[in-house]
Design a protein around this motif. Structure first.
Motif, PDB file in Angstrom:
ATOM      1  N   VAL A 140       0.869  -1.187   0.000  1.00 42.25           N
ATOM      2  CA  VAL A 140       0.000   0.000   0.000  1.00 42.25           C
ATOM      3  C   VAL A 140       0.899   1.229   0.000  1.00 42.25           C
ATOM      4  O   VAL A 140       2.111   1.128   0.196  1.00 42.25           O
ATOM      5  CB  VAL A 140      -0.936   0.010   1.235  1.00 42.25           C
ATOM      6  CG1 VAL A 140      -1.890  -1.175   1.219  1.00 42.25           C
ATOM      7  CG2 VAL A 140      -0.155   0.048   2.529  1.00 42.25           C
ATOM      8  N   GLU A 141       0.293   2.385  -0.231  1.00 43.87           N
ATOM      9  CA  GLU A 141       1.082   3.606  -0.155  1.00 43.87           C
ATOM     10  C   GLU A 141       0.294   4.667   0.600  1.00 43.87           C
ATOM     11  O   GLU A 141      -0.933   4.633   0.659  1.00 43.87           O
ATOM     12  CB  GLU A 141       1.519   4.097  -1.529  1.00 43.87           C
ATOM     13  CG  GLU A 141       0.439   4.510  -2.473  1.00 43.87           C
ATOM     14  CD  GLU A 141       0.994   4.953  -3.838  1.00 43.87           C
ATOM     15  OE1 GLU A 141       2.123   4.571  -4.214  1.00 43.87           O
ATOM     16  OE2 GLU A 141       0.282   5.679  -4.518  1.00 43.87           O
ATOM     17  N   PRO A 145       4.513  13.622   5.238  1.00 40.73           N
ATOM     18  CA  PRO A 145       4.296  15.054   5.512  1.00 40.73           C
ATOM     19  C   PRO A 145       4.851  15.974   4.434  1.00 40.73           C
ATOM     20  O   PRO A 145       4.330  17.060   4.205  1.00 40.73           O
ATOM     21  CB  PRO A 145       5.026  15.276   6.841  1.00 40.73           C
ATOM     22  CG  PRO A 145       5.014  13.941   7.501  1.00 40.73           C
ATOM     23  CD  PRO A 145       5.123  12.940   6.377  1.00 40.73           C
ATOM     24  N   ASN A 146       5.908  15.540   3.724  1.00 42.32           N
ATOM     25  CA  ASN A 146       6.491  16.387   2.677  1.00 42.32           C
ATOM     26  C   ASN A 146       5.744  16.273   1.343  1.00 42.32           C
ATOM     27  O   ASN A 146       6.145  16.844   0.348  1.00 42.32           O
ATOM     28  CB  ASN A 146       7.976  16.064   2.496  1.00 42.32           C
ATOM     29  CG  ASN A 146       8.226  14.651   1.989  1.00 42.32           C
ATOM     30  OD1 ASN A 146       7.289  13.921   1.625  1.00 42.32           O
ATOM     31  ND2 ASN A 146       9.481  14.255   1.984  1.00 42.32           N
ATOM     32  N   GLY A 147       4.653  15.473   1.326  1.00 43.14           N
ATOM     33  CA  GLY A 147       3.845  15.345   0.119  1.00 43.14           C
ATOM     34  C   GLY A 147       4.214  14.171  -0.772  1.00 43.14           C
ATOM     35  O   GLY A 147       3.488  13.837  -1.698  1.00 43.14           O
ATOM     36  N   LYS A 148       5.365  13.539  -0.510  1.00 47.47           N
ATOM     37  CA  LYS A 148       5.771  12.385  -1.306  1.00 47.47           C
ATOM     38  C   LYS A 148       4.981  11.154  -0.872  1.00 47.47           C
ATOM     39  O   LYS A 148       4.477  11.085   0.241  1.00 47.47           O
ATOM     40  CB  LYS A 148       7.264  12.114  -1.145  1.00 47.47           C
ATOM     41  CG  LYS A 148       8.133  13.208  -1.714  1.00 47.47           C
ATOM     42  CD  LYS A 148       9.599  12.857  -1.599  1.00 47.47           C
ATOM     43  CE  LYS A 148      10.445  13.957  -2.237  1.00 47.47           C
ATOM     44  NZ  LYS A 148      11.869  13.656  -2.135  1.00 47.47           N
ATOM     45  N   LEU A 149       4.894  10.176  -1.780  1.00 46.73           N
ATOM     46  CA  LEU A 149       4.203   8.935  -1.466  1.00 46.73           C
ATOM     47  C   LEU A 149       5.210   7.883  -1.022  1.00 46.73           C
ATOM     48  O   LEU A 149       6.293   7.770  -1.600  1.00 46.73           O
ATOM     49  CB  LEU A 149       3.418   8.431  -2.674  1.00 46.73           C
ATOM     50  CG  LEU A 149       2.233   9.299  -3.099  1.00 46.73           C
ATOM     51  CD1 LEU A 149       1.562   8.706  -4.338  1.00 46.73           C
ATOM     52  CD2 LEU A 149       1.222   9.424  -1.972  1.00 46.73           C
ATOM     53  N   GLN A 150       4.853   7.141   0.010  1.00 44.68           N
ATOM     54  CA  GLN A 150       5.697   6.071   0.538  1.00 44.68           C
ATOM     55  C   GLN A 150       4.974   4.745   0.367  1.00 44.68           C
ATOM     56  O   GLN A 150       3.830   4.612   0.767  1.00 44.68           O
ATOM     57  CB  GLN A 150       5.970   6.312   2.029  1.00 44.68           C
ATOM     58  CG  GLN A 150       6.715   5.185   2.725  1.00 44.68           C
ATOM     59  CD  GLN A 150       8.152   5.057   2.246  1.00 44.68           C
ATOM     60  OE1 GLN A 150       8.903   6.023   2.283  1.00 44.68           O
ATOM     61  NE2 GLN A 150       8.530   3.881   1.791  1.00 44.68           N
ATOM     62  N   LYS A 151       5.659   3.778  -0.239  1.00 47.71           N
ATOM     63  CA  LYS A 151       5.095   2.437  -0.372  1.00 47.71           C
ATOM     64  C   LYS A 151       5.592   1.579   0.781  1.00 47.71           C
ATOM     65  O   LYS A 151       6.756   1.679   1.183  1.00 47.71           O
ATOM     66  CB  LYS A 151       5.495   1.793  -1.705  1.00 47.71           C
ATOM     67  CG  LYS A 151       4.783   2.391  -2.893  1.00 47.71           C
ATOM     68  CD  LYS A 151       5.081   1.621  -4.156  1.00 47.71           C
ATOM     69  CE  LYS A 151       4.316   2.253  -5.317  1.00 47.71           C
ATOM     70  NZ  LYS A 151       4.555   1.520  -6.565  1.00 47.71           N
ATOM     71  N   VAL A 152       4.684   0.738   1.281  1.00 47.44           N
ATOM     72  CA  VAL A 152       5.018  -0.147   2.378  1.00 47.44           C
ATOM     73  C   VAL A 152       4.312  -1.486   2.142  1.00 47.44           C
ATOM     74  O   VAL A 152       3.175  -1.515   1.673  1.00 47.44           O
ATOM     75  CB  VAL A 152       4.641   0.471   3.746  1.00 47.44           C
ATOM     76  CG1 VAL A 152       3.162   0.732   3.843  1.00 47.44           C
ATOM     77  CG2 VAL A 152       5.103  -0.374   4.905  1.00 47.44           C
ATOM     78  N   THR A 153       5.021  -2.573   2.423  1.00 48.17           N
ATOM     79  CA  THR A 153       4.463  -3.910   2.239  1.00 48.17           C
ATOM     80  C   THR A 153       4.170  -4.523   3.600  1.00 48.17           C
ATOM     81  O   THR A 153       5.035  -4.506   4.493  1.00 48.17           O
ATOM     82  CB  THR A 153       5.441  -4.815   1.468  1.00 48.17           C
ATOM     83  OG1 THR A 153       5.698  -4.214   0.196  1.00 48.17           O
ATOM     84  CG2 THR A 153       4.862  -6.209   1.259  1.00 48.17           C
TER      85      THR A 153
END
Length: 162
Positions: A140-141, A145-153
């Motif tokens: 999922v992503e 806070p900086n607006g970037k998207l982070q993906k995590v499994t």
């Protein structure tokens, strides 16, 4: 907690928080007597004991309000028993995209995990919202806070055993 939201709690956590609330409420007359005793000591502008007692009373009243709101909106039940799906009350092991290390935490309120050693993430946090309902192996992503998207499994989701 000004915006009332449902908080998942085990019966044990609910009972512990209710006992804390009852104790704080029962202590109110003692605190009032302490403030009155300090007031009798003289000039309030130079009375450190009086001001300290008033400050302590303010902290206790804030905690009473917080506990009251939390318990009023609490959903009491047992921890989930289903493996493989992220939900409040489950222990999640995750891996961030581009990282070899995994992280394990309890998805619950801070009050729920207050007495454990495990890190606790709120289901209403950006990471918690993204993972809630995810199945083992799912990626999922969420927005940082900086607006970037982070993906995590989600590696595993296991029921919290206390």
């Amino acid at each position: 907690m000004s915006d009332t939201q449902v908080t998942w709690l085990t019966q044990e956590a609910y009972d512990r928080l209710k006992a804390e609330l009852d104790e704080l409420i029962a202590y109110r007359p003692v605190m009032a007597a302490e403030i009155n005793a300090r007031r009798e000591e003289g000039d309030l502008r130079e009375n450190g004991g009086y001001h300290a007692a008033r400050e302590e009373q303010g902290k206790q009243e804030a905690r009473i309000r917080q506990l009251h709101e939390l318990l009023q909106a609490a959903k009491v039940g047992e921890a989930p028993t289903t493996k493989g799906v992220a939900a409040p009350g489950t222990v999640l092991t995750i891996r961030y995209e581009g990282d070899d290390e995994t992280e394990t935490f309890l998805l619950a309120t801070r009050e729920e995990g207050a007495h454990g050693e495990m890190e606790v993430y709120s289901p209403s946090s950006p990471l918690g919202k993204a993972l809630n309902g995810a199945k083992d192996g799912e990626t999922v992503e969420y927005e940082l806070p900086n607006g970037k998207l982070q993906k995590v499994t989600l590696i595993t989701a296991l029921p919290y055993a206390g």
